[in-house]
Design a protein around this motif. Structure first.
Motif, PDB file in Angstrom:
ATOM      1  N   ALA A  30       0.809  -0.999  -0.128  1.00 54.94           N
ATOM      2  CA  ALA A  30      -0.065   0.101   0.058  1.00 54.94           C
ATOM      3  C   ALA A  30       0.909   1.172   0.084  1.00 54.94           C
ATOM      4  O   ALA A  30       2.002   1.323   0.774  1.00 54.94           O
ATOM      5  N   THR A  31       0.618   2.272  -0.616  1.00 54.68           N
ATOM      6  CA  THR A  31       1.523   3.350  -0.985  1.00 54.68           C
ATOM      7  C   THR A  31       0.470   4.476  -1.112  1.00 54.68           C
ATOM      8  O   THR A  31      -0.340   4.680  -1.597  1.00 54.68           O
TER       9      THR A  31
ATOM     10  N   VAL B  34      -4.353   2.647   4.103  1.00 49.52           N
ATOM     11  CA  VAL B  34      -3.298   3.223   3.243  1.00 49.52           C
ATOM     12  C   VAL B  34      -3.144   4.587   3.631  1.00 49.52           C
ATOM     13  O   VAL B  34      -2.117   5.339   3.696  1.00 49.52           O
TER      14      VAL B  34
ATOM     15  N   ASN C  69      -3.752  -0.924  -4.606  1.00 50.36           N
ATOM     16  CA  ASN C  69      -3.753  -0.397  -3.388  1.00 50.36           C
ATOM     17  C   ASN C  69      -3.125   0.999  -3.036  1.00 50.36           C
ATOM     18  O   ASN C  69      -2.316   0.977  -2.085  1.00 50.36           O
ATOM     19  N   SER C  70      -3.011   1.767  -4.223  1.00 48.84           N
ATOM     20  CA  SER C  70      -2.295   3.166  -4.122  1.00 48.84           C
ATOM     21  C   SER C  70      -2.966   4.257  -4.333  1.00 48.84           C
ATOM     22  O   SER C  70      -4.032   4.145  -5.027  1.00 48.84           O
TER      23      SER C  70
END
Length: 111
Positions: free
Chosen positions: A16-17, A58, A102-103
């Motif tokens: 995640a980012t 995130v 997931n960013s």
């Protein structure tokens, strides 16, 4: 009866980012969504404005209800697609995501 087989290695889930992106680099549809948010609607989908739960943790941790999500229309998609603008309660605390990997990217409105 227990059965043991060879070990299976699965790829790790995408990390995640939260990055950043220039406002000028967003797709035209994201600008349309930001304009809708700024004017209070009308929105493209009834789910727009719903609370974004941040289940993947995130985005920076905040109380439930802090973040809200809005659809960024995906040309050619027969449904909402996965692109979103996520808004926080602070001024210009907006994030863009394509829904993949997931960013999230915090939108930098200065460029």
């Amino acid at each position: 009866m227990l059965v043991f087989g060879p070990a299976v290695c699965l790829p790790a889930p995408a990390a995640a980012t939260v990055g950043s992106t220039c406002n000028s680099k967003l797709p035209a549809q994201a600008h349309d969504t930001l304009d809708q948010i700024d004017s209070g609607g009308p929105f493209s989908f009834p789910q727009d404005g719903d609370v974004f739960a941040n289940k993947g943790r995130v985005l920076p941790k905040q109380a439930t209800g802090y973040y809200h999500e809005y659809t960024v229309v995906t040309p050619g998609s027969s449904d909402r697609g996965s692109r979103r603008i996520i808004t926080g309660q602070a001024t210009r605390e907006d994030y863009y995501t394509t829904g993949r990997d997931n960013s999230f990217e915090k939108i930098d409105f200065s460029c």
